[in-house]
Structure formats: structure tokens, C-alpha cells
Write an enzyme that holds these catalytic residues in place. Structure first.
Site, PDB file in Angstrom:
ATOM      1  N   SER A 170      43.762  24.736  50.991  1.00 56.37           N
ATOM      2  CA  SER A 170      44.119  26.133  50.753  1.00 56.37           C
ATOM      3  C   SER A 170      42.882  27.009  50.814  1.00 56.37           C
ATOM      4  CB  SER A 170      44.738  26.225  49.361  1.00 56.37           C
ATOM      5  OG  SER A 170      44.802  27.556  48.931  1.00 56.37           O
ATOM      6  N   LYS A 204      42.487  20.955  44.738  1.00 59.26           N
ATOM      7  CA  LYS A 204      42.313  20.982  46.199  1.00 59.26           C
ATOM      8  C   LYS A 204      40.849  20.743  46.566  1.00 59.26           C
ATOM      9  CE  LYS A 204      46.555  21.831  47.463  1.00 59.26           C
ATOM     10  NZ  LYS A 204      47.341  20.812  48.162  1.00 59.26           N
ATOM     11  N   TYR A 262      44.606  24.278  39.789  1.00 57.44           N
ATOM     12  CA  TYR A 262      45.200  24.050  41.114  1.00 57.44           C
ATOM     13  C   TYR A 262      44.106  24.066  42.182  1.00 57.44           C
ATOM     14  CZ  TYR A 262      47.365  25.140  45.583  1.00 57.44           C
ATOM     15  OH  TYR A 262      47.688  25.143  46.923  1.00 57.44           O
TER      16      TYR A 262
HETATM   17  P1  NAD Z   1      56.560  23.168  48.235  1.00 58.24           P
HETATM   18  O1  NAD Z   1      56.561  23.060  46.742  1.00 58.24           O
HETATM   19  O2  NAD Z   1      57.699  23.841  48.896  1.00 58.24           O
HETATM   20  O3  NAD Z   1      56.408  21.701  48.869  1.00 58.24           O
HETATM   21  C1  NAD Z   1      55.750  20.649  48.215  1.00 58.24           C
HETATM   22  C2  NAD Z   1      56.719  19.471  48.178  1.00 58.24           C
HETATM   23  O4  NAD Z   1      56.081  18.362  47.564  1.00 58.24           O
HETATM   24  C3  NAD Z   1      57.974  19.770  47.352  1.00 58.24           C
HETATM   25  O5  NAD Z   1      59.107  19.430  48.137  1.00 58.24           O
HETATM   26  C4  NAD Z   1      57.848  18.862  46.138  1.00 58.24           C
HETATM   27  O6  NAD Z   1      59.101  18.429  45.650  1.00 58.24           O
HETATM   28  C5  NAD Z   1      56.999  17.734  46.705  1.00 58.24           C
HETATM   29  N1  NAD Z   1      56.206  16.996  45.715  1.00 58.24           N
HETATM   30  C6  NAD Z   1      55.409  17.499  44.746  1.00 58.24           C
HETATM   31  N2  NAD Z   1      54.825  16.514  44.065  1.00 58.24           N
HETATM   32  C7  NAD Z   1      55.260  15.347  44.615  1.00 58.24           C
HETATM   33  C8  NAD Z   1      55.017  13.978  44.334  1.00 58.24           C
HETATM   34  N3  NAD Z   1      54.219  13.608  43.329  1.00 58.24           N
HETATM   35  N4  NAD Z   1      55.615  13.042  45.091  1.00 58.24           N
HETATM   36  C9  NAD Z   1      56.447  13.401  46.107  1.00 58.24           C
HETATM   37  N5  NAD Z   1      56.717  14.672  46.412  1.00 58.24           N
HETATM   38  C10 NAD Z   1      56.127  15.642  45.671  1.00 58.24           C
HETATM   39  O7  NAD Z   1      55.175  23.829  48.650  1.00 58.24           O
HETATM   40  P2  NAD Z   1      54.632  24.313  50.069  1.00 58.24           P
HETATM   41  O8  NAD Z   1      54.439  25.782  49.982  1.00 58.24           O
HETATM   42  O9  NAD Z   1      55.462  23.760  51.154  1.00 58.24           O
HETATM   43  O10 NAD Z   1      53.201  23.658  50.035  1.00 58.24           O
HETATM   44  C11 NAD Z   1      52.902  22.429  50.680  1.00 58.24           C
HETATM   45  C12 NAD Z   1      51.437  22.105  50.446  1.00 58.24           C
HETATM   46  O11 NAD Z   1      50.643  23.173  50.946  1.00 58.24           O
HETATM   47  C13 NAD Z   1      51.036  21.935  48.987  1.00 58.24           C
HETATM   48  O12 NAD Z   1      50.098  20.891  48.884  1.00 58.24           O
HETATM   49  C14 NAD Z   1      50.385  23.257  48.643  1.00 58.24           C
HETATM   50  O13 NAD Z   1      49.437  23.130  47.621  1.00 58.24           O
HETATM   51  C15 NAD Z   1      49.727  23.622  49.959  1.00 58.24           C
HETATM   52  N6  NAD Z   1      49.499  25.083  50.107  1.00 58.24           N
HETATM   53  C16 NAD Z   1      50.560  25.939  50.006  1.00 58.24           C
HETATM   54  C17 NAD Z   1      50.325  27.319  50.107  1.00 58.24           C
HETATM   55  C18 NAD Z   1      51.450  28.301  49.954  1.00 58.24           C
HETATM   56  O14 NAD Z   1      51.178  29.471  49.684  1.00 58.24           O
HETATM   57  N7  NAD Z   1      52.717  27.922  50.128  1.00 58.24           N
HETATM   58  C19 NAD Z   1      49.028  27.802  50.345  1.00 58.24           C
HETATM   59  C20 NAD Z   1      47.999  26.887  50.482  1.00 58.24           C
HETATM   60  C21 NAD Z   1      48.247  25.522  50.363  1.00 58.24           C
HETATM   61  N1  UFG Z   2      51.080  40.529  44.345  1.00 59.16           N
HETATM   62  C1  UFG Z   2      51.654  41.617  43.731  1.00 59.16           C
HETATM   63  N2  UFG Z   2      52.836  41.439  43.058  1.00 59.16           N
HETATM   64  C2  UFG Z   2      53.463  40.230  42.983  1.00 59.16           C
HETATM   65  C3  UFG Z   2      52.865  39.109  43.622  1.00 59.16           C
HETATM   66  C4  UFG Z   2      51.665  39.297  44.295  1.00 59.16           C
HETATM   67  O1  UFG Z   2      51.129  42.726  43.772  1.00 59.16           O
HETATM   68  O2  UFG Z   2      54.530  40.120  42.343  1.00 59.16           O
HETATM   69  C5  UFG Z   2      49.824  40.724  45.095  1.00 59.16           C
HETATM   70  C6  UFG Z   2      48.657  39.921  44.555  1.00 59.16           C
HETATM   71  O3  UFG Z   2      47.992  40.631  43.540  1.00 59.16           O
HETATM   72  C7  UFG Z   2      47.820  39.705  45.826  1.00 59.16           C
HETATM   73  C8  UFG Z   2      48.865  39.635  46.935  1.00 59.16           C
HETATM   74  O4  UFG Z   2      50.040  40.248  46.410  1.00 59.16           O
HETATM   75  O5  UFG Z   2      47.015  40.843  46.052  1.00 59.16           O
HETATM   76  C9  UFG Z   2      49.205  38.211  47.344  1.00 59.16           C
HETATM   77  O6  UFG Z   2      49.553  37.453  46.195  1.00 59.16           O
HETATM   78  P1  UFG Z   2      50.225  36.005  46.297  1.00 59.16           P
HETATM   79  O7  UFG Z   2      50.486  35.535  44.914  1.00 59.16           O
HETATM   80  O8  UFG Z   2      51.363  36.034  47.249  1.00 59.16           O
HETATM   81  O9  UFG Z   2      49.089  35.124  47.007  1.00 59.16           O
HETATM   82  P2  UFG Z   2      47.603  34.778  46.552  1.00 59.16           P
HETATM   83  O10 UFG Z   2      46.703  35.186  47.675  1.00 59.16           O
HETATM   84  O11 UFG Z   2      47.300  35.302  45.212  1.00 59.16           O
HETATM   85  O12 UFG Z   2      47.656  33.187  46.455  1.00 59.16           O
HETATM   86  C10 UFG Z   2      48.324  32.371  47.412  1.00 59.16           C
HETATM   87  C11 UFG Z   2      48.767  31.090  46.735  1.00 59.16           C
HETATM   88  C12 UFG Z   2      47.554  30.319  46.304  1.00 59.16           C
HETATM   89  C13 UFG Z   2      46.689  30.070  47.512  1.00 59.16           C
HETATM   90  C14 UFG Z   2      46.318  31.366  48.188  1.00 59.16           C
HETATM   91  C15 UFG Z   2      45.553  31.120  49.444  1.00 59.16           C
HETATM   92  O13 UFG Z   2      49.576  31.375  45.600  1.00 59.16           O
HETATM   93  O14 UFG Z   2      47.932  29.085  45.771  1.00 59.16           O
HETATM   94  O15 UFG Z   2      47.502  32.097  48.500  1.00 59.16           O
HETATM   95  O16 UFG Z   2      46.254  30.265  50.269  1.00 59.16           O
HETATM   96  F1  UFG Z   2      45.574  29.431  47.126  1.00 59.16           F
END
Ligand code: NAD
Ligand code: UFG
Length: 338
Positions: free
Chosen positions: A125, A153, A149
């Protein structure tokens, strides 16, 4: 036929990636414990692709279960999405995050090594850049974390680098996602957060559909053009194709690479609200409130390494992101239970 294992396979990013991989001719196997997803998501993938995705219910921390999966299937590579991802929750339950994300990944890698499966694409991330000084962010920028979190990572990035250094047969792509948004254009799959969404786009969608009264904009006094936070939003289908390209790269190249997946373009919260309401012709009431603790002013990628190494760049723009997010929300106001 070799199979790509998708851990966390029923989740938001994995289901979209499954479509890309199936369309490119890969066989995939999904593994999930459904802690943050439902099997219906993969049934929808099956509907889109015309064939069901085989699915194993298991936890990545359950070594015996992983043993069975790797013994029963001819797995050639793993795309490792499984993990917990809620920043706020991680500060309240740090051990759950270290156990699930760090211990789970260590267990997974141990089983992979035992079975000679040494190709891994890992979901990292942009959070590993902490409060980056320089925009756009390059992969060699300093890394830090401000919550458990993010720490999980960051730790995993170090663990995977040590693993690869110990045994050059490992081929690892660490993908640093910026802000994934949007949904498959069919509207059949999308982001389905439990409870109150933490992230901006699902919150906007739920306000637009009438599930929530208004959006709270967290601060308008940042050092950005309009004072609200700026992020690099990337369409989830672009992110998905980045995984396909990373896998194809690993088939050719040894070593470990860490690569940003972003567009290189930042949008503010107010720009996101305006785009969503203008393009979808729907009102998104909002109110400016105090900053959210831990938030940074801006964060956007230098995505040039992904182009250089993988031949990948994001193709979809803001219009696609807000239109596809809205289609998914409208067709599935209650997620996969709709
Ligand atoms: P998500 O929660 O939709 O998907 C994660 C999946 O992993 C879920 O289906 C959950 O049930 C499963 N899971 C969690 N723990 C598990 C375990 N111990 N064993 C088996 N399955 C398990 O999230 P996502 O948005 O699809 O994210 C996928 C990956 O990308 C994650 O590692 C997350 O940290 C990373 N990531 C997501 C974002 C974002 O904003 N969505 C940003 C950066 C990184
Ligand atoms: N924001 C609002 N109102 C809300 C939610 C978000 O104003 O209800 C604003 C936040 O302050 C920020 C922007 O919208 O300025 C984006 O916020 P998000 O929560 O959507 O995303 P972040 O960038 O804070 O974080 C996300 C994931 C993290 C990840 C990061 C980079 O939640 O886990 O993107 O990938 F690490």
C-alpha cells in the site's frame, strides 16, 4: 494446467483481478476465510466470465489447510491479497492485525516454499510511504508507518525482501496500491464495506443512494489547492490489470521488485464529490468537519516504474471511476445481499 492462487480471493480487489486473469487464460483458485467478504462475490465473477471460480474456505494462518490446498492443486504462483485493512480498527486491535497480516503471510510463504512455489505478488500500500515529503512518490522514497495496519505492510515488505535475499529462486512483486475505487463495468461486483465505510468513494456512493444523510469532509485547511485532501484514485480494473502484468513479469524476471500502482494524478475530496454528482447527475450533500487524525494532505504516485518494468499504466479516468462506482451501488444497494 498451472493455477494461480488468489488469497483473499472473494475480496474487492481479488474478484476484479480474477476476471483479468481468467480473461488472459489463467486458471485461478480463490482462498478466503470470508472475514470481510462473501462467496456470492465469486459467483458473480463466474457470471461475468462464464465459468465458476473454484473456491476454498480457509484461513491463511491455518498451515494444515494451506498444506492441503498446495498438495491438491498444481499452484504455480500466488497473488496474496488476504489481510485486514481498516486503519482505525488496527489501532484498537493491533495484535489481530499483526497476527492476520504478518503471521498469516509468514505461514503462507512457509507452505509455498515447502511446495516449491516461489512466485508471489503481494498487496502492499502507499501507506508505507507515511507522510511523504515529495510528490509524486517514487518507489525509492523513505518508508514509514503511522498505524499498525501500515506497520504490518511495512514489516511484510522487509520480510519478503529478506526471504528473497535468502533464496534467489523467489520471484516477488510488491505492489503498492494508491487509492482503489470503482467497480467492474457490469455493475455485478464492487466494493462492499461492512458497516460505516472508512473510505471516501463508498461513503459518497452511500450518500448518493440515500443510505447516509451526508458526507463529512475531513478538513478544508490542508495545503492543497482547495484545502481538502488529495489522493491518487485508481480504477480497480486498472489495478487488476496491474496484477496480470506483474505475474507475466515474474514469469520472465527473477528478483524482487516494489512497484507503485497509481495514475500519477491526484484529486481533492471536493473534486471527487463534484465529479460524482456531475457525471452521475445525483446530489451528494456534504459538510466540512475537522481533520481526521492521521490523515495527510496529499499522496500521489510516480507510476513510471510500472510502465518501464511491466508495460502497465492506468487507462481509466475519473469519469469511469465515478460512473462504475455508482452503477455498482445502484444495482446493489445492500451489497451482495441485494
Ligand atoms: P478486502 O477486505 O475486500 O479483501 C481482503 C480479503 O481477504 C477478504 O475477502 C477477507 O475475507 C480475506 N481475508 C482476510 N484475512 C484473511 C485470512 N486470514 N485468511 C483468508 N482470507 C482472509 O480488501 P481489498 O480492498 O480487496 O484489499 C486486498 C488487499 O489489498 C489487502 O491486503 C489490503 O491491505 C490491500 N490494500 C487495499 C487497499 C484499498 O484501499 N482497498 C489499498 C492498499 C492496499
Ligand atoms: N475523506 C473524507 N470523508 C470521508 C472519508 C475520507 O473527507 O468520509 C477524505 C480523507 O480525509 C482523505 C480522502 O478522503 O483526504 C481519502 O480518504 P480514504 O479514507 O478513502 O483513503 P486514504 O488515502 O486515507 O487511505 C486509503 C486506505 C489506506 C491506504 C491508503 C493508500 O484506507 O489503507 O488509501 O493506499 F493505505
Amino acid at each position: 494446467m498451472p493455477v494461480i492462487l488468489l488469497t483473499g480471493g472473494a475480496g474487492y480487489i481479488a474478484t476484479h483481478t480474477a476476471i483479468c486473469l481468467l480473461e488472459a487464460g489463467f486458471e485461478v483458485l480463490a482462498l478466503d476465510n470470508f472475514s470481510n467478504s462473501q462467496p456470492q462475490a465469486l459467483e458473480r465473477v463466474g457470471q461475468i466470465c462464464g465459468r465458476q471460480v473454484p473456491l476454498v474456505k480457509a484461513d491463511i494462518r491455518d498451515e494444515a489447510a494451506l498444506e492441503r490446498v498446495f498438495s491438491e492443486h498444481q499452484i504455480s504462483a500466488v497473488v496474496h491479497f488476504a489481510g485486514l485493512k481498516a486503519v482505525g480498527e488496527s489501532t484498537e486491535q493491533p495484535l489481530a492485525y499483526y497476527d492476520n497480516n504478518v503471521a498469516g503471510t509468514v505461514t503462507l510463504c512457509r507452505v509455498m516454499a515447502r511446495h516449491g512455489v516461489k512466485q508471489l505478488v503481494f498487496s502492499s500500500s502507499a501507506t508505507v510511504y507515511g507522510d511523504a515529503r515529495q510528490m509524486p512518490i517514487r518507489e525509492d522514497a523513505p518508508r514509514s508507518a503511522t498505524n499498525p495496519y501500515g506497520q504490518s505492510k511495512l514489516m511484510l515488505e522487509y520480510i519478503l525482501a529478506d526471504l528473497q535475499a535468502s533464496d534467489p529462486a523467489w520471484r516477488i512483486a510488491v505492489l503498492r496500491y494508491f487509492n482503489p475505487v470503482g467497480a467492474h463495468p457490469s455493475g455485478l461486483i464492487g466494493e462492499n464495506p461492512n458497516g460505516v465505510p472508512n473510505n471516501l468513494m463508498p461513503f459518497i456512493s452511500q450518500v448518493a443512494v440515500g443510505k447516509r444523510a451526508q458526507l463529512a469532509v475531513f478538513g478544508d485547511d490542508y495545503a492543497t489547492a482547495d484545502g481538502t485532501g488529495v489522493r491518487d484514485y485508481i480504477h480497480v480494473m486498472d489495478l487488476a490489470s496491474g496484477h496480470l502484468k506483474a505475474l507475466q513479469y515474474l514469469q520472465q524476471q527473477p528478483g524482487l521488485v516494489a512497484v507503485n500502482l497509481g495514475t500519477g494524478r491526484g484529486y481533492s475530496v471536493l473534486e471527487m464529490i463534484k465529479a460524482f454528482s456531475d457525471i452521475n447527475q445525483v446530489a451528494v450533500p456534504y459538510q466540512i468537519v475537522a481533520r481526521r487524525p492521521g490523515d495527510i494532505a496529499e499522496c500521489y504516485a510516480d507510476p513510471s516504474l510500472a510502465l518501464e518494468l511491466f508495460g502497465w499504466k492506468a487507462e481509466r479516468g475519473l469519469e469511469d471511476m465515478v460512473r462504475d462506482a455508482w452503477r455498482w451501488q445502484q444495482q446493489n444497494p445492500d451489497g451482495y445481499c441485494s
